[in-house]
Write a protein that holds these residues in place. Structure first.
Motif, PDB file in Angstrom:
ATOM      1  N   GLU A   1      31.716  41.364  57.882  1.00  0.00           N
ATOM      2  CA  GLU A   1      32.388  40.999  56.635  1.00  0.00           C
ATOM      3  C   GLU A   1      31.389  40.521  55.582  1.00  0.00           C
ATOM      4  O   GLU A   1      30.564  39.639  55.841  1.00  0.00           O
ATOM      5  CB  GLU A   1      33.438  39.920  56.906  1.00  0.00           C
TER       6      GLU A   1
ATOM      7  N   THR B   1      40.959  37.922  57.653  1.00  0.00           N
ATOM      8  CA  THR B   1      41.376  37.311  56.385  1.00  0.00           C
ATOM      9  C   THR B   1      40.524  37.710  55.187  1.00  0.00           C
ATOM     10  O   THR B   1      40.908  37.464  54.047  1.00  0.00           O
ATOM     11  CB  THR B   1      41.332  35.778  56.511  1.00  0.00           C
ATOM     12  N   ALA B   2      39.347  38.304  55.408  1.00  0.00           N
ATOM     13  CA  ALA B   2      38.437  38.610  54.302  1.00  0.00           C
ATOM     14  C   ALA B   2      38.971  39.766  53.454  1.00  0.00           C
ATOM     15  O   ALA B   2      39.719  40.619  53.936  1.00  0.00           O
ATOM     16  CB  ALA B   2      37.055  38.959  54.841  1.00  0.00           C
ATOM     17  N   ASP B   3      38.569  39.773  52.186  1.00  0.00           N
ATOM     18  CA  ASP B   3      38.805  40.939  51.332  1.00  0.00           C
ATOM     19  C   ASP B   3      37.535  41.779  51.405  1.00  0.00           C
ATOM     20  O   ASP B   3      36.476  41.375  50.917  1.00  0.00           O
ATOM     21  CB  ASP B   3      39.081  40.498  49.889  1.00  0.00           C
TER      22      ASP B   3
ATOM     23  N   ALA C   1      45.377  37.418  62.874  1.00  0.00           N
ATOM     24  CA  ALA C   1      45.306  36.330  61.878  1.00  0.00           C
ATOM     25  C   ALA C   1      43.864  36.044  61.473  1.00  0.00           C
ATOM     26  O   ALA C   1      43.609  35.401  60.452  1.00  0.00           O
ATOM     27  CB  ALA C   1      45.950  35.073  62.446  1.00  0.00           C
ATOM     28  N   ALA C   2      42.890  36.540  62.262  1.00  0.00           N
ATOM     29  CA  ALA C   2      41.477  36.302  61.951  1.00  0.00           C
ATOM     30  C   ALA C   2      40.943  37.274  60.900  1.00  0.00           C
ATOM     31  O   ALA C   2      39.843  37.075  60.372  1.00  0.00           O
ATOM     32  CB  ALA C   2      40.643  36.426  63.229  1.00  0.00           C
TER      33      ALA C   2
ATOM     34  N   ASP D   1      41.018  43.151  62.672  1.00  0.00           N
ATOM     35  CA  ASP D   1      40.587  41.923  63.352  1.00  0.00           C
ATOM     36  C   ASP D   1      39.204  41.569  62.853  1.00  0.00           C
ATOM     37  O   ASP D   1      38.511  42.421  62.278  1.00  0.00           O
ATOM     38  CB  ASP D   1      40.579  42.141  64.872  1.00  0.00           C
ATOM     39  N   LYS D   2      38.762  40.354  63.085  1.00  0.00           N
ATOM     40  CA  LYS D   2      37.433  39.960  62.630  1.00  0.00           C
ATOM     41  C   LYS D   2      36.393  40.881  63.254  1.00  0.00           C
ATOM     42  O   LYS D   2      36.327  41.043  64.468  1.00  0.00           O
ATOM     43  CB  LYS D   2      37.146  38.505  63.023  1.00  0.00           C
TER      44      LYS D   2
ATOM     45  N   ASN E   1      46.026  44.652  54.763  1.00  0.00           N
ATOM     46  CA  ASN E   1      44.767  44.989  55.428  1.00  0.00           C
ATOM     47  C   ASN E   1      44.542  46.496  55.538  1.00  0.00           C
ATOM     48  O   ASN E   1      43.752  46.957  56.353  1.00  0.00           O
ATOM     49  CB  ASN E   1      44.729  44.357  56.822  1.00  0.00           C
TER      50      ASN E   1
ATOM     51  N   PRO F   1      51.899  41.785  61.625  1.00  0.00           N
ATOM     52  CA  PRO F   1      51.008  40.795  62.233  1.00  0.00           C
ATOM     53  C   PRO F   1      51.134  40.817  63.750  1.00  0.00           C
ATOM     54  O   PRO F   1      52.156  41.256  64.291  1.00  0.00           O
ATOM     55  CB  PRO F   1      51.516  39.476  61.650  1.00  0.00           C
TER      56      PRO F   1
END
Length: 210
Positions: free
Chosen positions: A187, A112-114, A109-110, A162-163, A137, A49
């Protein structure tokens, strides 16, 4: 008879001269070359992280039974999300080298999506790529270029770090090598990248989630 003897002596002299020159050319080169074999300690694909720590477990390299020096090139900035590559090089006594790679994804930390699922390219032959989660990830895509029928050599690893951001670093696959640049993801909608490989063009390839 004497003339024939002279010709034989001349031929033997020339043969000896050429043999000496050949010895000079090959002097100092091993008759048997053992190519360097690099063995990674720890995992090849790693992730931490943002703000975490990463310690390179190191490698070993051997030339036959003899351990030889390895040079490492590359750093990991754990404060900045991204994909980092450490390159290891070992050279044997005859100048032949081997290269091995370690990858580190520094994950925001952003992210987070699968993002796993089936994605269809929106151009060309509309090939389908299956994106699968390996761990955390780290993902694989089994059809890097969106061809009609992918081969095992067209499966690549990449990080969702990252997002909106993915990273597919230079990597060796089965009988091939790939890298993807200009990579991004929406995403749940699509992902895009440019495939770096001699058999693929330079177009941005977009894959839409099915």
């Amino acid at each position: 008879m004497k003339k024939g003897l002279k010709l034989i002596l001349i031929a033997l002299t020339l043969f000896a001269a050429f043999s000496c020159e050949e010895d000079k050319v090959t002097e100092g080169i091993s008759s048997i070359t053992y190519y360097p074999v690099i063995t990674l300690k720890g995992e090849q694909w790693n992730q931490v992280p943002v703000g975490g720590t990463f310690t390179d477990p190191g490698v070993t390299a051997k030339e036959g039974d003899k351990e030889i020096e390895v040079k490492a090139n590359g750093t990991v900035d754990t404060k900045t999300p991204g994909v980092y590559v450490i390159e290891y090089t070992a050279v044997n006594k005859d100048g032949y080298s081997s290269i091995e790679y370690r990858y580190v994804g520094v994950i925001s930390a952003a992210a987070t999506a699968d993002i796993s699922g089936s994605y269809k390219r929106n151009a060309g032959v509309f090939g389908v790529s299956k994106v699968a989660k390996v761990a955390g990830n780290l993902y694989t895509a089994d059809n890097v270029g969106g061809v009609a029928v992918p081969s095992p050599g067209e499966t690549v690893y990449f990080y969702y770090f990252d997002k909106g951001k993915i990273g597919c670093p230079y990597q060796l696959t089965s009988g091939n090598a790939f890298e993807c640049t200009t990579a991004s993801i929406k995403e749940g909608v699509s992902y895009s990248w440019v495939v770096i490989n001699p058999l693929f063009g330079t177009a941005l390839r977009t894959f839409v989630k099915q």
